[in-house]
Scaffold this active site. Structure first.
Site, short mmCIF file in Angstrom:
data_model
loop_
_atom_site.label_atom_id
_atom_site.label_comp_id
_atom_site.label_asym_id
_atom_site.label_seq_id
_atom_site.Cartn_x
_atom_site.Cartn_y
_atom_site.Cartn_z
N HIS A 253 0.46 -0.91 -0.26
CA HIS A 253 0.01 0.48 -0.07
C HIS A 253 1.33 1.64 -0.41
O HIS A 253 2.11 1.12 0.81
CB HIS A 253 -1.10 -0.18 1.33
N HIS A 300 1.13 11.47 -2.54
CA HIS A 300 -0.06 11.33 -1.18
C HIS A 300 -0.57 12.52 -1.68
O HIS A 300 0.50 13.05 -0.64
CB HIS A 300 0.44 10.17 0.09
#
Length: 881
Positions: A253, A300
């Site tokens: 992830h 992110h």
């Protein structure tokens, strides 16, 4: 690795000249204790072949280390070689290096050196021919004495040496799995046992006479023959031709992050390291690049994490995708690039950099149609699969300039447009705040996939999950849904069986909640228990969940794919992970005794060991812990305690044994996680791992492990032999024998049993899958030679199938513990000449064995297996291992 920039290095190797071919002469070794803190060592050779030889030698060393990392003897040999090579300018070995290697107790090191007739002064030196391997072994024997092994030795021999016969008895009783069938797995031959003595007995006089000393036994128990892990399980050993949804897939992830989710550094190197560790599913959070280059980036969203170029990530993946495993790589795109031009760039990078490895069209045998399964890992060798939203292949319409005819319309709608824009900005700000604080984060907020990217998607098509019923009706195996961990946990709690059925047909991906800003991980075990294929974890954090993930996927050749258990793949079987028994699986009992530890810390501290089993919710949950060692001794602490017993491990293939060593102050010293079905019974030295699952050189535990088939307490000792007959609509009578011939194996019979003490077999509970009556086979096909037929009592039409009364024995009344002691039994007419045992229905489950599971019956197949009380019968269950 990037090319050296130092002018002197570039000049020596003519790196600035196009025809220098410097890359072929360069070898870069990347090392580190984890995937983040790495060190690069660049080596340059004058000739190309030299570099290739270096690479081959390093790969051979790495391969052998990986294969033998469970062997204690290998680690000690490494220590000897390391000390021998650390010489001073005079070619002598400084004694201080030995003190540095074993810093926990300097006085003990000094005494051990003296006992081995080696120099003991801290500033002394010795010649390499003095520090021989024999001298090093003698030093270790005095530094780390093993009283627990001497105790084991004396239990088989009261003399200074053990004979070959006694050594054979020790191997058969302690080192052999009691479940193995002797026909398929014969015992060791005498010549094999003699070879072991010759290999490990240090005294040639003893070995010539077929004797082994305590020192020889110690060396044997540190050798590869006593590895706690079955070595064939480490190699590729599973069927790789099943559809991809039938496998667990090693998944990452936010792969680009090296630290926290809010302000961590992003790096393409993380993709290389994850792939080299065997990871097969990587995540790419793609965002729109800024002018003037407008290069798509990976970061992110809505955080302060650094940005890296999409192109650099694709290049890193292409370099390392198939170094460790040749099986397919899945790239999970979280695509926020709302630009046609930049999406086209992304697609072009994938096509040009991956080349033929990129799977752009489905295979002919596996069309993208409902009801058709997707290919197997073996059919997609060397392929890269894209997981990205699949669009309608229509480019967005561009806004047209207003004409004079429409000016009045736009003018009258101007105020409304301004209000809409303000509302849209407010909504975007609200969404941004929501994404920062929600469990799902930015997942689920992907933009439309335009034609360029959409055309690359085939077998891994993400869709928003609606319901299990909807997914079952559509029956599209190529559709995958992603679930944040909290939603996945809720689904497991409410609809675990449906979740298992869903994962038999198509794939699911689980990812950490967005509020895990420290990049911590959730436990993957509950999601594996329901068959979720891609349980994605934060690889930059080596916590317990990640340790469990790393330990599990080092098996099957580190391919990154593990075949799920049969009950999680078969469409004709239902599996509830919360059940308390599984009809087609033999539960296991694991017993482990922690004897001692070796070189657990570089300090003189008290230590303790914690032991637990991780598996299904119904598996034993108790954590056992030894007492702290009696004295501050980290070199050879001994724990003389009772064994720890884990009874009724329901699905051994889904359970793992975990051992953790702590200092008295709670400091972590080392751990080891081993899948239960890969554990070998016997005495073992278990080499411990670091928090990042890297093998530690010295720390180890000496244990005794025994794995047996689970037998409920009510059935323990009820039969003097193992019984495993599968018979449909048939009663088998075994020949009788005189009781005097087999006093140890005969079933005691009382000609006039007392009703109050008679023993009954509990009523069997049919499983849902076996409830349908089976077709009766022809008597000719079923009849066994020389088998005497008896009248069959058909109990399948009776609503309450009774059990026949067994002859009186000294055993306690049998209770069915598998149903929480709630299932009662009904008395049937007594039959003093036979014992009635329910006969389990046959199953075609590969690799399963019901031999020592309490027999059960399915409705419609409730014929009883009658066995005369006084018989001679020796049956042994066959375990295919």
């Amino acid at each position: 690795a990037s090319s050296p920039q130092h002018p002197k290095v570039r000049n020596v190797f003519n790196m600035d000249f196009p025809d220098s071919n410097h890359l072929a002469k360069t070898l870069t070794i990347v090392s580190g204790l984890d995937t983040v803190n790495l060190t690069y060592h660049n080596f340059f050779a004058a000739k190309e072949k030299v570099t290739q030889n270096w690479a081959n030698d390093i790969l051979a060393i790495a391969y052998n280390a990986a294969r033998n990392n469970a062997c204690r003897q290998v680690f000690l040999e490494k220590i000897y070689i390391r000390i021998s090579l650390q010489t001073n300018k005079d070619g002598k070995i400084p004694v201080k290096n030995i003190y540095k290697m074993f810093p926990a107790d300097k006085k003990r090191v000094e005494g051990a050196l003296a006992s081995a007739h080696l120099p003991k002064g801290k500033y002394d030196t010795m010649k390499p021919d003095v520090f021989t391997e024999t001298a090093f072994r003698t030093f270790l024997t005095h530094l780390c004495p093993r009283p627990e092994i001497y105790e084991i030795f004396t239990s088989y021999s009261t003399k200074p040496t053990m004979t070959k016969e006694n050594f054979t008895k020790f191997l058969n009783e302690k080192q052999r799995d009691s479940r193995l069938n002797e026909e398929l797995f014969p015992r060791l031959r005498q010549d094999q046992i003699k070879a072991l003595i010759d290999k490990y007995e240090p005294c040639s006089t003893n070995s010539n006479r077929g004797l082994i000393s305590p020192e020889g036994l110690i060396f044997f128990l540190m050798g590869p023959e006593t590895s706690v892990v079955m070595q064939d399980r480490l190699a590729k050993c599973q069927d790789m031709t099943q559809p991809i949804p039938h496998y667990f897939i090693k998944s990452s992830h936010n792969t680009y992050l090296t630290a926290g989710q809010f302000s961590g550094v992003s790096s393409p190197e993380m993709y290389r390291q994850c792939l080299l560790s065997g990871c097969r599913c990587l995540e790419l959070d793609c965002w729109k690049g800024k002018p003037p280059d407008e290069e798509p980036i990976i970061t992110h969203g809505f955080t302060m994490t650094t940005e890296i170029l999409f192109k650099d990530v694709i290049e890193a993946i292409a370099e390392s995708a198939f170094k460790t495993s040749q099986y397919p790589v899945i790239l999970s795109f979280e695509n926020h690039v709302d630009s046609v031009k930049q999406q086209e760039k992304m697609a072009n990078y994938c096509k040009t950099i991956f080349g033929d490895a990129l799977l752009t069209e489905p295979l002919e045998k596996y069309p993208l149609k409902p009801g058709h399964q997707i290919p197997s890992p073996s059919e997609l060798l060397g392929k890269v699969l894209i997981k990205n939203k699949k669009g309608s292949h229509e480019k967005p319409t561009q806004a047209k300039k207003p004409t004079a005819a429409t000016d009045h319309a736009t003018t009258t709608a101007g105020d409304a447009a301004v209000e809409d824009n303000e509302e849209q900005e407010d909504t975007e700000e609200h969404d941004e705040e929501k994404m920062k604080t929600s469990d799902e984060g930015t997942a689920g907020q992907e933009v439309t996939a335009y034609e360029a990217m959409s055309s690359l998607v085939n077998y891994i098509q993400p869709n928003k999950f609606i319901s299990f019923d909807n997914a079952r009706k559509k029956n599209k195996s190529y559709v995958i849904s992603s679930f944040v961990e909290t939603k996945g946990e809720a689904m497991i709690a409410k609809t675990a069986v449906e979740f298992v059925e869903y994962n038999k047909r198509q794939m699911s991906r689980i990812y950490p909640k967005g509020t895990r800003m420290d990049s911590s991980n959730y436990s993957p075990q509950p999601f594996w228990n329901v068959g979720c294929q891609m349980v994605a974890l934060n690889y930059q954090t080596m916590d317990f969940p990640m340790q469990l993930n790393m330990a599990l996927f080092e098996f099957n050749g580190r391919t990154g794919y593990l075949l799920k258990h049969d009950i999680m793949r078969r469409s004709d079987k239902k599996f509830d992970p919360f059940c308390d028994r599984i009809d087609t699986v033999v539960a296991s009992t694991l017993t482990i005794k922690i004897y001692s530890g070796q070189f657990l810390s570089d300090k003189n501290v008290k230590t303790g060991v914690e032991v637990e089993v991780i598996g299904l919710p119904g598996d034993p949950k108790k954590k056992y812990r030894t007492k702290w060692s009696t004295t501050p001794n980290a070199i050879n602490p001994v724990w003389n305690e009772e064994p720890f017993v884990f009874e009724k491990i329901l699905l051994p293939e889904m359970a793992s044994l975990r051992l953790v060593v702590h200092e008295e102050n709670g400091k972590f010293l080392g751990h080891r996680i081993i899948p239960l079905d890969a554990i070998q019974s016997g005495f073992h030295h278990i080499c411990l791992r670091s928090e990042s699952n890297m093998p530690l050189t010295l720390p180890a535990l000496f244990v005794y492990i025994e794995v047996k088939d689970y037998i409920p307490a009510a059935f323990a000792g009820a039969w003097p032999f193992s019984l495993c007959f599968w018979q449909k609509k048939k009663k088998i009578s075994a020949p009788t024998a005189e009781p005097s011939e087999t006093p140890d194996t005969a079933v005691a019979e009382d000609p006039a049993p007392d009703a109050g003490t008679s023993e009954t077999v509990p009523e069997a509970t049919p499983s849902p899958e076996e409830a349908a009556p089976e077709k009766e086979e022809s008597p000719e096909a079923e009849a066994a030679p020389e088998t005497k037929e008896e009248p069959v009592n058909d109990t399948s039409t009776d609503d309450k199938a009774g059990t026949e009364e067994a002859p009186e024995t000294k055993e306690e009344p049998v209770n069915d513990t598998s149903t929480d002691d709630k299932a009662g039994t009904e008395e049937a007419p007594a039959q003093p000449d036979a014992v009635a045992v329910p006969c389990p229905a046959p199953t075609e489950t590969p690799g399963s064995d019901n031999c020592s599971q309490p027999p059960t019956c399915s409705e419609g197949n409730t014929e009883m297996l009658h066995i005369p009380a006084l018989i001679t019968l020796s049956l042994q269950p066959i375990h295919c291992r």
